[in-house]
Design a protein around this motif. Structure first.
Motif, short mmCIF file in Angstrom:
data_model
loop_
_atom_site.label_atom_id
_atom_site.label_comp_id
_atom_site.label_asym_id
_atom_site.label_seq_id
_atom_site.Cartn_x
_atom_site.Cartn_y
_atom_site.Cartn_z
N ALA A 19 -8.09 -11.52 60.72
CA ALA A 19 -8.59 -11.90 62.04
C ALA A 19 -7.43 -12.15 63.01
O ALA A 19 -7.47 -11.73 64.16
N ILE A 20 -6.40 -12.82 62.53
CA ILE A 20 -5.25 -13.10 63.39
C ILE A 20 -4.56 -11.80 63.82
O ILE A 20 -4.24 -11.61 64.99
N VAL A 21 -4.33 -10.92 62.87
CA VAL A 21 -3.68 -9.65 63.20
C VAL A 21 -4.56 -8.82 64.15
O VAL A 21 -4.05 -8.20 65.09
N GLY A 32 1.81 -9.29 66.98
CA GLY A 32 0.89 -8.67 66.03
C GLY A 32 1.60 -7.78 65.04
O GLY A 32 1.27 -7.76 63.85
N ILE A 33 2.60 -7.06 65.51
CA ILE A 33 3.38 -6.20 64.62
C ILE A 33 4.17 -7.04 63.64
O ILE A 33 4.20 -6.75 62.44
N ILE A 34 4.78 -8.08 64.15
CA ILE A 34 5.58 -8.96 63.28
C ILE A 34 4.68 -9.64 62.24
O ILE A 34 5.02 -9.71 61.06
N ALA A 35 3.52 -10.13 62.69
CA ALA A 35 2.60 -10.78 61.77
C ALA A 35 2.11 -9.80 60.70
O ALA A 35 1.97 -10.18 59.53
N ALA A 36 1.85 -8.57 61.07
CA ALA A 36 1.38 -7.58 60.10
C ALA A 36 2.46 -7.22 59.09
O ALA A 36 2.19 -7.13 57.90
N VAL A 37 3.69 -7.04 59.58
CA VAL A 37 4.78 -6.63 58.70
C VAL A 37 5.17 -7.75 57.73
O VAL A 37 5.46 -7.49 56.56
N ILE A 38 5.15 -8.98 58.20
CA ILE A 38 5.54 -10.10 57.34
C ILE A 38 4.35 -10.60 56.52
O ILE A 38 4.49 -10.91 55.33
N GLY A 39 3.19 -10.67 57.13
CA GLY A 39 2.03 -11.26 56.47
C GLY A 39 1.44 -10.43 55.35
O GLY A 39 0.98 -10.98 54.35
#
Length: 62
Positions: A19-21, A32-39
């Motif tokens: 949901a966050i991404v 969003g890119i950073i959250a997706a790559v790290i998360g």
């Protein structure tokens, strides 16, 4: 912590992560890119850790 509880927690964490991404992507945020790559590896790693460290007999118990 038993296997069912850890599975439920990881499902909630995975849904919240998705949901966050999704919200960040809809807002065209660079975060969003950073959250997706790290998360993604973090959430995936937690699922792997659960699979490795969960007693298989405990998971089959009702």
């Amino acid at each position: 912590m038993d296997a069912k509880l850890s599975a439920r927690l990881l499902i909630v964490l995975s849904i919240a992560y998705g949901a966050i991404v999704s919200v960040l992507a809809a807002l065209h945020s660079q975060a969003g890119i950073i959250a997706a790559v790290i998360g993604a590896p973090v959430v995936g790693g937690l699922w792997v850790a659960r699979a490795v460290f969960t007693d298989k007999r405990d998971a089959n118990r009702t």
